[in-house]
Design a protein around this motif. Structure first.
Motif, PDB file in Angstrom:
ATOM      1  N   ARG A  58       0.830  -1.208   0.000  1.00 35.48           N
ATOM      2  CA  ARG A  58       0.000   0.000   0.000  1.00 35.48           C
ATOM      3  C   ARG A  58       0.861   1.253   0.000  1.00 35.48           C
ATOM      4  O   ARG A  58       1.963   1.259   0.553  1.00 35.48           O
ATOM      5  N   ILE A  59       0.360   2.314  -0.622  1.00 32.92           N
ATOM      6  CA  ILE A  59       1.004   3.613  -0.499  1.00 32.92           C
ATOM      7  C   ILE A  59       0.643   4.223   0.853  1.00 32.92           C
ATOM      8  O   ILE A  59      -0.197   3.687   1.594  1.00 32.92           O
ATOM      9  N   ASP A  60       1.250   5.339   1.176  1.00 29.68           N
ATOM     10  CA  ASP A  60       0.880   6.108   2.350  1.00 29.68           C
ATOM     11  C   ASP A  60      -0.468   6.774   2.063  1.00 29.68           C
ATOM     12  O   ASP A  60      -0.577   7.623   1.170  1.00 29.68           O
ATOM     13  N   ALA A  61      -1.493   6.407   2.792  1.00 34.80           N
ATOM     14  CA  ALA A  61      -2.848   6.868   2.504  1.00 34.80           C
ATOM     15  C   ALA A  61      -3.031   8.359   2.741  1.00 34.80           C
ATOM     16  O   ALA A  61      -3.947   8.973   2.185  1.00 34.80           O
ATOM     17  N   GLU A  62      -2.172   8.970   3.552  1.00 28.00           N
ATOM     18  CA  GLU A  62      -2.306  10.395   3.848  1.00 28.00           C
ATOM     19  C   GLU A  62      -1.637  11.265   2.789  1.00 28.00           C
ATOM     20  O   GLU A  62      -2.202  12.254   2.327  1.00 28.00           O
ATOM     21  N   SER A  63      -0.405  10.895   2.401  1.00 27.35           N
ATOM     22  CA  SER A  63       0.361  11.729   1.472  1.00 27.35           C
ATOM     23  C   SER A  63       0.299  11.244   0.032  1.00 27.35           C
ATOM     24  O   SER A  63       0.679  11.976  -0.881  1.00 27.35           O
TER      25      SER A  63
END
Length: 348
Positions: free
Chosen positions: A101-106
């Protein structure tokens, strides 16, 4: 409709100029030179024409890259949300997809997750910037850390990990941003590009796989790629597109117009209560769905003649993707539908 400059570039090459005009074509030197010079201007790296391996679009550039450096059973890491076909192409090559997963915030790459996913069988890490669907352009600070991570992991494994940089949108960036390629920071990078996005003409299949000047074992890789271009089914672009390519390098779709549509939709949607990042490139908005079931929400928009893609198609439920390739009239017509859909979703 396609730009007149695009049509003119193809029309200019329709009339045969010699008896071999429409004969079999391999890597046309003029096309290679134009692409190499364009990459030099974009990335300030001295690409050589013979390091541009012309392909029938970005699909085959990615497939060829995977087959050039990996053996059956090797693992390929890529981040979610992904471009639709990474998994299928990895499996077709006899390789094993590994998803993080990517960083969901950035919307940045999650380097901790990538490091944890690396095993002795890891051979390739795919990076897509500007990203489809998030629109994120990964900054140099992140790419430097990624390069250090892959260098350490390669040394630890005693086996090189390659980076495959999918750069289909590297000319579609906003706000005067400077695009940075992973190839600038990690020598063992293969760079895949497609002209289909730059000119919004994906049916005219032309792209390339480029070897950066810093890549070790360049001569061996050149030979491997040349063999694969034949073995994979003569995946060179057709003659007309190769002849037109030097002209196609001189212009793109109207990025300023895309930016204006991005700004219009971003401002309106955030004002309605939607949560989204302002994309830095590509031509998409990746928006949090106001309903947990993103597929149900996209269906509710479809009943209002507004068509978007649910995040579930990108293995990232809870989002939906808007394409900025819609014309201005379509954008304006969509706004009342978006407003009504979020009001109903929130129980208004």
């Amino acid at each position: 409709m396609p730009q007149e400059a695009y049509v003119a570039a193809l029309r200019e090459q329709l009339e045969p100029r010699n008896e071999g005009w429409f004969a079999y074509k391999t890597n046309g030197v003029e096309a290679q030179t134009a692409a190499a010079e364009s990459l030099q201007r974009l990335l300030e790296m001295r690409f050589e024409p013979q390091d541009i391996h012309l392909t029938t679009g970005g699909f085959t550039a990615i497939a060829m890259a995977l087959k050039s450096v990996a053996n059956p059973g090797d693992e390929v890491i890529y981040s979610l949300p992904p471009w639709f076909l990474y998994e299928a192409m990895i499996i077709e090559a006899g390789l094993v997809p590994v998803k993080v997963r990517i960083d969901a915030e950035s919307f940045d790459l999650d380097l901790t997750a990538i490091a944890a996913a690396i095993t002795p069988r890891t051979r390739v890490v795919i990076v897509n910037s500007p990203n489809n669907p998030t629109g994120r352009i990964y900054p140099p600070t992140l790419l430097v850390k990624l390069a250090a991570l892959l260098e350490l992991a390669s040394e630890r494994n005693g086996r090189r990990i390659y980076l495959l940089s999918d750069e289909a949108y590297n000319r579609i960036v906003y706000d005067g941003a400077r695009f940075h390629s992973p190839a600038e920071y990690y020598p063992h990078t293969l760079l895949a590009y497609s002209y289909g996005k730059t000119h919004l003409a994906p049916g005219q299949r032309v792209g390339y796989l480029a070897l950066p000047p810093t890549i070790p074992d360049r001569d061996a890789l050149r030979e491997i790629l040349s063999a694969l271009q034949v073995a994979m089914g003569w995946i060179y672009p057709n003659a007309l597109l190769q002849y037109a390519l030097p002209a196609l390098e001189k212009f793109s779709i109207d990025v300023g117009q895309l930016q204006r549509k991005r700004d219009r939709l971003y401002d309106e949607l955030t004002g309605m209560g939607y949560q989204l990042h302002r994309p830095e490139g590509s031509f998409y908005l990746f928006v949090h769905s106001p309903m947990a079931d993103d597929e149900a929400f996209t269906e509710s928009l479809a009943t209002r003649d507004v068509y978007v893609l649910p995040g579930a198609l990108f293995e990232t439920p809870g989002f939906f993707r808007i394409s900025l390739t819609a014309n201005e009239e379509m954008v304006e017509r969509s706004l009342p539908a978006f407003a009504e859909a979020i009001r109903l979703a929130e129980g208004g």
